[in-house]
Design a protein around this motif. Structure first.
Motif, PDB file in Angstrom:
ATOM      1  N   PHE A 104     -61.165 -11.922 -49.277  1.00 46.39           N
ATOM      2  CA  PHE A 104     -61.652 -12.864 -48.270  1.00 46.39           C
ATOM      3  C   PHE A 104     -60.553 -13.183 -47.263  1.00 46.39           C
ATOM      4  O   PHE A 104     -60.786 -13.195 -46.046  1.00 46.39           O
ATOM      5  CB  PHE A 104     -62.143 -14.151 -48.940  1.00 46.39           C
ATOM      6  N   ALA A 105     -59.358 -13.448 -47.766  1.00 48.57           N
ATOM      7  CA  ALA A 105     -58.235 -13.768 -46.881  1.00 48.57           C
ATOM      8  C   ALA A 105     -57.895 -12.580 -45.990  1.00 48.57           C
ATOM      9  O   ALA A 105     -57.573 -12.755 -44.796  1.00 48.57           O
ATOM     10  CB  ALA A 105     -57.018 -14.182 -47.707  1.00 48.57           C
ATOM     11  N   SER A 106     -57.975 -11.383 -46.534  1.00 53.09           N
ATOM     12  CA  SER A 106     -57.683 -10.173 -45.758  1.00 53.09           C
ATOM     13  C   SER A 106     -58.678  -9.987 -44.619  1.00 53.09           C
ATOM     14  O   SER A 106     -58.297  -9.607 -43.499  1.00 53.09           O
ATOM     15  CB  SER A 106     -57.707  -8.953 -46.684  1.00 53.09           C
ATOM     16  N   ILE A 107     -59.948 -10.274 -44.889  1.00 56.70           N
ATOM     17  CA  ILE A 107     -60.973 -10.142 -43.844  1.00 56.70           C
ATOM     18  C   ILE A 107     -60.725 -11.155 -42.727  1.00 56.70           C
ATOM     19  O   ILE A 107     -60.808 -10.826 -41.542  1.00 56.70           O
ATOM     20  CB  ILE A 107     -62.379 -10.293 -44.453  1.00 56.70           C
ATOM     21  N   LEU A 108     -60.405 -12.386 -43.092  1.00 55.81           N
ATOM     22  CA  LEU A 108     -60.088 -13.389 -42.070  1.00 55.81           C
ATOM     23  C   LEU A 108     -58.941 -12.918 -41.187  1.00 55.81           C
ATOM     24  O   LEU A 108     -58.997 -13.031 -39.952  1.00 55.81           O
ATOM     25  CB  LEU A 108     -59.712 -14.717 -42.729  1.00 55.81           C
ATOM     26  N   LYS A 109     -57.901 -12.369 -41.810  1.00 53.93           N
ATOM     27  CA  LYS A 109     -56.718 -11.940 -41.065  1.00 53.93           C
ATOM     28  C   LYS A 109     -57.008 -10.721 -40.203  1.00 53.93           C
ATOM     29  O   LYS A 109     -56.677 -10.692 -39.011  1.00 53.93           O
ATOM     30  CB  LYS A 109     -55.577 -11.636 -42.033  1.00 53.93           C
ATOM     31  N   SER A 110     -57.647  -9.709 -40.786  1.00 52.99           N
ATOM     32  CA  SER A 110     -57.869  -8.459 -40.051  1.00 52.99           C
ATOM     33  C   SER A 110     -58.865  -8.628 -38.910  1.00 52.99           C
ATOM     34  O   SER A 110     -58.757  -7.961 -37.881  1.00 52.99           O
ATOM     35  CB  SER A 110     -58.352  -7.355 -41.000  1.00 52.99           C
ATOM     36  N   GLU A 111     -59.824  -9.524 -39.081  1.00 50.94           N
ATOM     37  CA  GLU A 111     -60.837  -9.738 -38.042  1.00 50.94           C
ATOM     38  C   GLU A 111     -60.426 -10.811 -37.046  1.00 50.94           C
ATOM     39  O   GLU A 111     -61.089 -11.006 -36.030  1.00 50.94           O
ATOM     40  CB  GLU A 111     -62.184 -10.091 -38.687  1.00 50.94           C
ATOM     41  N   GLY A 112     -59.360 -11.540 -37.346  1.00 50.00           N
ATOM     42  CA  GLY A 112     -58.866 -12.555 -36.429  1.00 50.00           C
ATOM     43  C   GLY A 112     -59.856 -13.665 -36.166  1.00 50.00           C
ATOM     44  O   GLY A 112     -59.980 -14.148 -35.032  1.00 50.00           O
ATOM     45  N   CYS A 113     -60.557 -14.092 -37.214  1.00 50.38           N
ATOM     46  CA  CYS A 113     -61.572 -15.129 -37.023  1.00 50.38           C
ATOM     47  C   CYS A 113     -61.249 -16.356 -37.867  1.00 50.38           C
ATOM     48  O   CYS A 113     -60.473 -16.292 -38.827  1.00 50.38           O
ATOM     49  CB  CYS A 113     -62.962 -14.594 -37.379  1.00 50.38           C
ATOM     50  N   SER A 114     -61.850 -17.465 -37.506  1.00 55.65           N
ATOM     51  CA  SER A 114     -61.665 -18.694 -38.270  1.00 55.65           C
ATOM     52  C   SER A 114     -62.635 -18.687 -39.447  1.00 55.65           C
ATOM     53  O   SER A 114     -63.660 -18.001 -39.416  1.00 55.65           O
ATOM     54  CB  SER A 114     -61.929 -19.912 -37.394  1.00 55.65           C
ATOM     55  N   PRO A 115     -62.348 -19.465 -40.499  1.00 59.79           N
ATOM     56  CA  PRO A 115     -63.249 -19.510 -41.650  1.00 59.79           C
ATOM     57  C   PRO A 115     -64.680 -19.881 -41.296  1.00 59.79           C
ATOM     58  O   PRO A 115     -65.632 -19.358 -41.894  1.00 59.79           O
ATOM     59  CB  PRO A 115     -62.603 -20.572 -42.553  1.00 59.79           C
ATOM     60  N   LEU A 116     -64.863 -20.770 -40.321  1.00 55.61           N
ATOM     61  CA  LEU A 116     -66.214 -21.214 -39.980  1.00 55.61           C
ATOM     62  C   LEU A 116     -67.016 -20.166 -39.220  1.00 55.61           C
ATOM     63  O   LEU A 116     -68.209 -20.350 -38.979  1.00 55.61           O
ATOM     64  CB  LEU A 116     -66.154 -22.512 -39.175  1.00 55.61           C
ATOM     65  N   GLU A 117     -66.376 -19.057 -38.869  1.00 53.48           N
ATOM     66  CA  GLU A 117     -67.094 -17.947 -38.228  1.00 53.48           C
ATOM     67  C   GLU A 117     -67.568 -16.910 -39.248  1.00 53.48           C
ATOM     68  O   GLU A 117     -68.164 -15.915 -38.882  1.00 53.48           O
ATOM     69  CB  GLU A 117     -66.194 -17.271 -37.192  1.00 53.48           C
ATOM     70  N   VAL A 118     -67.290 -17.196 -40.527  1.00 49.19           N
ATOM     71  CA  VAL A 118     -67.605 -16.257 -41.605  1.00 49.19           C
ATOM     72  C   VAL A 118     -68.562 -16.916 -42.590  1.00 49.19           C
ATOM     73  O   VAL A 118     -68.464 -18.110 -42.862  1.00 49.19           O
ATOM     74  CB  VAL A 118     -66.318 -15.827 -42.348  1.00 49.19           C
ATOM     75  N   LEU A 119     -69.493 -16.131 -43.128  1.00 48.05           N
ATOM     76  CA  LEU A 119     -70.376 -16.599 -44.193  1.00 48.05           C
ATOM     77  C   LEU A 119     -70.190 -15.690 -45.397  1.00 48.05           C
ATOM     78  O   LEU A 119     -70.234 -14.459 -45.273  1.00 48.05           O
ATOM     79  CB  LEU A 119     -71.838 -16.559 -43.742  1.00 48.05           C
ATOM     80  N   ALA A 120     -69.974 -16.284 -46.568  1.00 52.79           N
ATOM     81  CA  ALA A 120     -69.931 -15.530 -47.818  1.00 52.79           C
ATOM     82  C   ALA A 120     -71.251 -15.740 -48.555  1.00 52.79           C
ATOM     83  O   ALA A 120     -71.740 -16.869 -48.648  1.00 52.79           O
ATOM     84  CB  ALA A 120     -68.763 -15.985 -48.679  1.00 52.79           C
ATOM     85  N   ILE A 121     -71.815 -14.651 -49.072  1.00 52.37           N
ATOM     86  CA  ILE A 121     -73.076 -14.713 -49.805  1.00 52.37           C
ATOM     87  C   ILE A 121     -72.844 -14.143 -51.200  1.00 52.37           C
ATOM     88  O   ILE A 121     -72.407 -12.999 -51.352  1.00 52.37           O
ATOM     89  CB  ILE A 121     -74.187 -13.921 -49.096  1.00 52.37           C
ATOM     90  N   GLY A 122     -73.128 -14.938 -52.218  1.00 52.36           N
ATOM     91  CA  GLY A 122     -72.885 -14.471 -53.571  1.00 52.36           C
ATOM     92  C   GLY A 122     -73.770 -15.151 -54.592  1.00 52.36           C
ATOM     93  O   GLY A 122     -74.488 -16.108 -54.279  1.00 52.36           O
ATOM     94  N   ASP A 123     -73.687 -14.645 -55.831  1.00 51.25           N
ATOM     95  CA  ASP A 123     -74.501 -15.216 -56.898  1.00 51.25           C
ATOM     96  C   ASP A 123     -73.651 -15.754 -58.047  1.00 51.25           C
ATOM     97  O   ASP A 123     -74.192 -16.077 -59.105  1.00 51.25           O
ATOM     98  CB  ASP A 123     -75.505 -14.179 -57.424  1.00 51.25           C
TER      99      ASP A 123
END
Length: 229
Positions: free
Chosen positions: A152-171
């Motif tokens: 998750f942290a890697s995706i935030l860094k590589s995409e250069g986005c803030s946490p609120l621009e990302v949605l995680a979906i899981g069970d």
């Protein structure tokens, strides 16, 4: 787009979110210990059901130490993992997709970047996604040995986005906790009849039936997360 997507990135878990394979994985763990006492097998199943999203090697080490009271060698863990893989290898290709999952991926593809972060070994994740024609939907397929917090942290860094621009979906609580610790909004998948393991107030849905209703849930997650930030 007819319905606006309120996120720039979406991170999907795999088992139980894109494929109805969570029960298959539970059966695979039980099968690996089929010669043990029933109450110990039940303990394995209960742990697996409460802790989805963790890699199988880590789980087998836990089972050997904490449930069966023995220190397993790496050779023993290798053998258990091989048995697990053999059990699921063909069966997982026959497991149905979560209702509406492919329609949602098709709708989102090209409009929002999507990623898979799974507790499955990387080589198996790559192989299953390829064989089920899912790979092309995703920017990244990330499996073990990378942990979910790291991914998750890697995706935030590589995409250069803030946490609120990302949605995680899981069970499972594994990805819920990874998202929570990074302040990433989370949407839980809780199938009909399943126990809801998530804290009260967590946005949830049973499956992805209906793109419009799914996007409405996403907007609810976005709104509630921004209000609490």
């Amino acid at each position: 787009m007819r319905f606006l997507v309120p996120f720039k990135q979406i991170i999907f878990d795999f088992d139980g979110v894109l494929l109805q394979s969570a029960d298959l994985k539970t059966k695979a763990f039980a099968h690996a210990y089929e010669d043990e006492a029933p109450e110990l097998i039940n303990a394995v199943v209960a742990y697996q059901e409460a802790h989805g999203g963790i890699g199988r090697r880590e789980k087998f080490r836990f089972f050997e130490r904490s449930i069966f009271g023995r220190q397993a060698s790496e050779e023993r863990i290798d053998a258990l993992c091989a048995q697990f893989k053999s059990f699921i290898s063909d069966r997982i290709l026959e497991v149905p997709e979560v209702a509406g999952a492919r329609a949602l991926l098709e709708y989102l593809h090209g409009n929002v970047k999507m990623h898979v972060v799974s507790g499955m070994p990387q080589d198996e994740l790559d192989d299953i996604c390829a064989r089920r024609a899912l790979t092309s939907f995703f920017e990244n397929l990330i499996g073990v040995p990378v942990s979910k917090p790291e991914a998750f942290a890697s995706i935030l860094k590589s995409e250069g986005c803030s946490p609120l621009e990302v949605l995680a979906i899981g069970d499972s609580t594994t990805e819920f906790e990874a998202a929570r610790d990074l302040c990433i909004p989370f949407l839980a998948v809780v199938p009909e009849g399943a126990t809801n393991k998530f804290p009260p107030g967590t946005c949830s849905l049973r499956d992805f039936s209906g793109v419009k209703s799914t996007l409405h849930k996403m907007r609810t997650c976005a709104t509630s997360s921004r209000m609490s930030s």
